[in-house]
Design a protein around this motif. Structure first.
Motif, PDB file in Angstrom:
ATOM      1  N   LYS A   1      -4.911  48.186  34.656  1.00 45.32           N
ATOM      2  CA  LYS A   1      -4.889  49.039  33.628  1.00 45.32           C
ATOM      3  C   LYS A   1      -4.851  50.524  33.920  1.00 45.32           C
ATOM      4  O   LYS A   1      -4.096  51.408  33.201  1.00 45.32           O
ATOM      5  N   MET A   2      -5.293  50.706  34.978  1.00 44.21           N
ATOM      6  CA  MET A   2      -5.427  52.348  35.253  1.00 44.21           C
ATOM      7  C   MET A   2      -4.081  52.251  36.336  1.00 44.21           C
ATOM      8  O   MET A   2      -4.286  53.730  36.964  1.00 44.21           O
ATOM      9  N   VAL A   3      -3.120  52.030  36.588  1.00 49.35           N
ATOM     10  CA  VAL A   3      -2.296  52.376  37.679  1.00 49.35           C
ATOM     11  C   VAL A   3      -1.454  53.687  37.148  1.00 49.35           C
ATOM     12  O   VAL A   3      -1.499  53.966  36.028  1.00 49.35           O
ATOM     13  N   GLN A   4      -1.007  54.130  38.040  1.00 57.08           N
ATOM     14  CA  GLN A   4       0.053  55.194  37.825  1.00 57.08           C
ATOM     15  C   GLN A   4       1.120  54.850  36.898  1.00 57.08           C
ATOM     16  O   GLN A   4       1.848  53.817  37.067  1.00 57.08           O
ATOM     17  N   PRO A   5       1.367  55.721  35.632  1.00 58.47           N
ATOM     18  CA  PRO A   5       2.479  55.453  34.850  1.00 58.47           C
ATOM     19  C   PRO A   5       3.825  55.302  35.639  1.00 58.47           C
ATOM     20  O   PRO A   5       3.965  55.997  36.594  1.00 58.47           O
ATOM     21  N   LYS A   6       4.529  54.491  35.221  1.00 60.95           N
ATOM     22  CA  LYS A   6       6.089  54.105  35.544  1.00 60.95           C
ATOM     23  C   LYS A   6       7.070  54.051  34.598  1.00 60.95           C
ATOM     24  O   LYS A   6       6.765  53.407  33.385  1.00 60.95           O
ATOM     25  N   TYR A   7       8.321  54.463  34.753  1.00 60.92           N
ATOM     26  CA  TYR A   7       9.316  53.907  33.799  1.00 60.92           C
ATOM     27  C   TYR A   7      10.564  53.653  34.686  1.00 60.92           C
ATOM     28  O   TYR A   7      11.166  54.144  35.492  1.00 60.92           O
ATOM     29  N   ILE A   8      11.163  52.413  34.113  1.00 63.74           N
ATOM     30  CA  ILE A   8      12.613  52.085  34.601  1.00 63.74           C
ATOM     31  C   ILE A   8      13.325  51.947  33.259  1.00 63.74           C
ATOM     32  O   ILE A   8      13.206  51.422  32.338  1.00 63.74           O
ATOM     33  N   GLY A   9      14.534  52.610  33.447  1.00 64.44           N
ATOM     34  CA  GLY A   9      15.424  52.324  32.336  1.00 64.44           C
ATOM     35  C   GLY A   9      16.724  51.817  33.002  1.00 64.44           C
ATOM     36  O   GLY A   9      17.372  52.406  33.925  1.00 64.44           O
ATOM     37  N   LEU A  10      17.414  50.909  32.496  1.00 65.27           N
ATOM     38  CA  LEU A  10      18.534  49.935  33.037  1.00 65.27           C
ATOM     39  C   LEU A  10      19.367  49.743  32.058  1.00 65.27           C
ATOM     40  O   LEU A  10      19.192  49.324  30.772  1.00 65.27           O
ATOM     41  N   GLN A  11      20.864  50.316  32.183  1.00 68.23           N
ATOM     42  CA  GLN A  11      21.966  49.962  31.369  1.00 68.23           C
ATOM     43  C   GLN A  11      22.295  48.246  31.522  1.00 68.23           C
ATOM     44  O   GLN A  11      21.903  47.613  32.493  1.00 68.23           O
ATOM     45  N   LYS A  12      23.058  47.842  30.792  1.00 69.63           N
ATOM     46  CA  LYS A  12      23.597  46.540  30.531  1.00 69.63           C
ATOM     47  C   LYS A  12      24.186  46.028  31.925  1.00 69.63           C
ATOM     48  O   LYS A  12      23.616  44.820  32.461  1.00 69.63           O
ATOM     49  N   PRO A  13      25.004  46.653  32.841  1.00 71.44           N
ATOM     50  CA  PRO A  13      25.317  46.175  33.808  1.00 71.44           C
ATOM     51  C   PRO A  13      24.333  46.049  34.929  1.00 71.44           C
ATOM     52  O   PRO A  13      24.610  45.135  36.122  1.00 71.44           O
ATOM     53  N   ASP A  14      23.112  46.838  34.857  1.00 75.52           N
ATOM     54  CA  ASP A  14      22.137  46.574  35.807  1.00 75.52           C
ATOM     55  C   ASP A  14      21.294  45.292  35.723  1.00 75.52           C
ATOM     56  O   ASP A  14      20.414  45.046  36.597  1.00 75.52           O
ATOM     57  N   ILE A  15      21.397  44.449  34.417  1.00 76.45           N
ATOM     58  CA  ILE A  15      20.600  43.470  34.519  1.00 76.45           C
ATOM     59  C   ILE A  15      21.482  42.239  34.790  1.00 76.45           C
ATOM     60  O   ILE A  15      22.420  41.845  34.250  1.00 76.45           O
ATOM     61  N   PRO A  16      20.995  41.266  35.708  1.00 74.60           N
ATOM     62  CA  PRO A  16      21.727  40.088  36.093  1.00 74.60           C
ATOM     63  C   PRO A  16      21.890  39.141  35.016  1.00 74.60           C
ATOM     64  O   PRO A  16      21.147  38.970  34.097  1.00 74.60           O
ATOM     65  N   GLU A  17      23.161  38.668  34.919  1.00 74.99           N
ATOM     66  CA  GLU A  17      23.542  37.439  34.092  1.00 74.99           C
ATOM     67  C   GLU A  17      23.541  36.171  34.818  1.00 74.99           C
ATOM     68  O   GLU A  17      24.002  35.963  35.791  1.00 74.99           O
ATOM     69  N   VAL A  18      22.866  35.079  33.911  1.00 71.22           N
ATOM     70  CA  VAL A  18      23.091  33.591  34.587  1.00 71.22           C
ATOM     71  C   VAL A  18      23.929  33.083  33.620  1.00 71.22           C
ATOM     72  O   VAL A  18      23.353  32.962  32.402  1.00 71.22           O
ATOM     73  N   LYS A  19      25.056  32.263  33.809  1.00 75.62           N
ATOM     74  CA  LYS A  19      25.864  31.627  33.203  1.00 75.62           C
ATOM     75  C   LYS A  19      25.112  30.197  33.223  1.00 75.62           C
ATOM     76  O   LYS A  19      25.073  29.700  34.159  1.00 75.62           O
TER      77      LYS A  19
END
Length: 285
Positions: free
Chosen positions: A132-150
């Motif tokens: 709960k007290m870890v250092q804050p972090k942010y990740i912003g990802l666009q659609k192409p950054d997210i793997p697709e599974v068909k």
């Protein structure tokens, strides 16, 4: 063995200013699905040109993570850790509030000028006490950054956000083993997905109609499952979109007050004191 469906919960209307919002969790019927704490479904709606955009100006968080799914429109993130991004449709934001930060989530200048379709989901995921007290972090990802599974000969598209799905690692590997995906179905498609026995399931139908383990459900319903079984068999009765997750429950005390989620009342009081003392960082416009 198929997981039994125990209850279904309709998201309740909870507009925020002129933003159409449905809250799926918590409601009077259900408080949380450990470790999933909160889900707001904003939109779908159409913003006119020269609009004010999203209303989420600077505010603090501590003790959990926010996962934001941008289905239409965009969202501009800024936080006291120095992170900034504009994430567009199909992308996600994963923010670990941890020990505390201030952030805002508003629309880009371009969206406010032009307007257009907007639909966004924000999910709050708890952090275990040890994180709960870890250092804050942010990740912003666009659609192409997210793997697709068909799946189902391409008629089902799973966007692997976190954890692992059908042998494909998600775009984010969080501190706790939280598995999250958005799944797009063509009408008539079907898929069977494994869920480890003992994991809680988060199943929110965003659009369309589905049948899961023999039970029909539809848009803006959260489906709750029993603990037994290790499979979800999902059939698409129409074109549909699903937010799906699973995780081991933390089985820890949850004390939530406003923007903070901790394990004790004393920790909540400390969070307010730390925020007022400026320990969440400095906000820069």
């Amino acid at each position: 063995m198929l997981r039994p469906v125990t209850r279904q919960h309709r998201a309740v209307s909870a507009p925020i200013a002129d933003l159409v919002t449905y809250r799926a969790l918590p409601t009077q019927a259900i408080d949380h699905i450990d470790p999933f704490l909160f889900l707001n479904h904003h939109g779908p709606q159409v913003y006119r040109p020269n609009n004010r955009g999203l209303p989420f100006g600077p505010h603090p968080h501590r003790g959990f993570e926010t996962v934001t799914f941008i289905l239409a429109g965009d969202i501009m993130h800024q936080d006291s850790g120095g992170h900034q991004s504009v994430i567009e449709a199909g992308g996600i934001q994963w923010m670990t509030a941890g020990s505390g930060l201030i952030h805002s989530e508003i629309s880009s200048d371009q969206f406010k000028q032009r307007g257009g379709d907007l639909e966004i989901l924000q999910l709050w995921v708890n952090l275990p006490a040890k994180h709960k007290m870890v250092q804050p972090k942010y990740i912003g990802l666009q659609k192409p950054d997210i793997p697709e599974v068909k799946l189902d000969e391409g008629r089902v598209t799973l966007h692997a956000v976190s954890g692992e799905w059908a042998g494909t690692p998600g775009a984010v590997q969080p501190l706790a083993p939280i598995h999250l995906a958005t799944v797009e179905f063509q009408a008539g498609s079907q898929v069977t997905l494994p869920v480890p026995t003992g994991n809680t399931v988060f199943f929110y139908t965003i659009r369309g109609k589905l049948r899961v383990n023999g039970q029909e459900t539809e848009a803006r319903y959260l489906t709750e499952f029993g603990p037994e079984g290790d499979e979800l068999h999902i059939e698409a009765l129409t074109d549909a979109v699903l937010l799906l997750g699973h995780a081991q429950p933390f089985n820890e005390p949850i004390v939530a007050y406003g923007p903070f989620v901790m394990n004790t009342e004393a920790e909540i009081k400390q969070a307010y004191q730390d925020y007022q003392a400026g320990k969440f960082g400095t906000w820069h416009e």
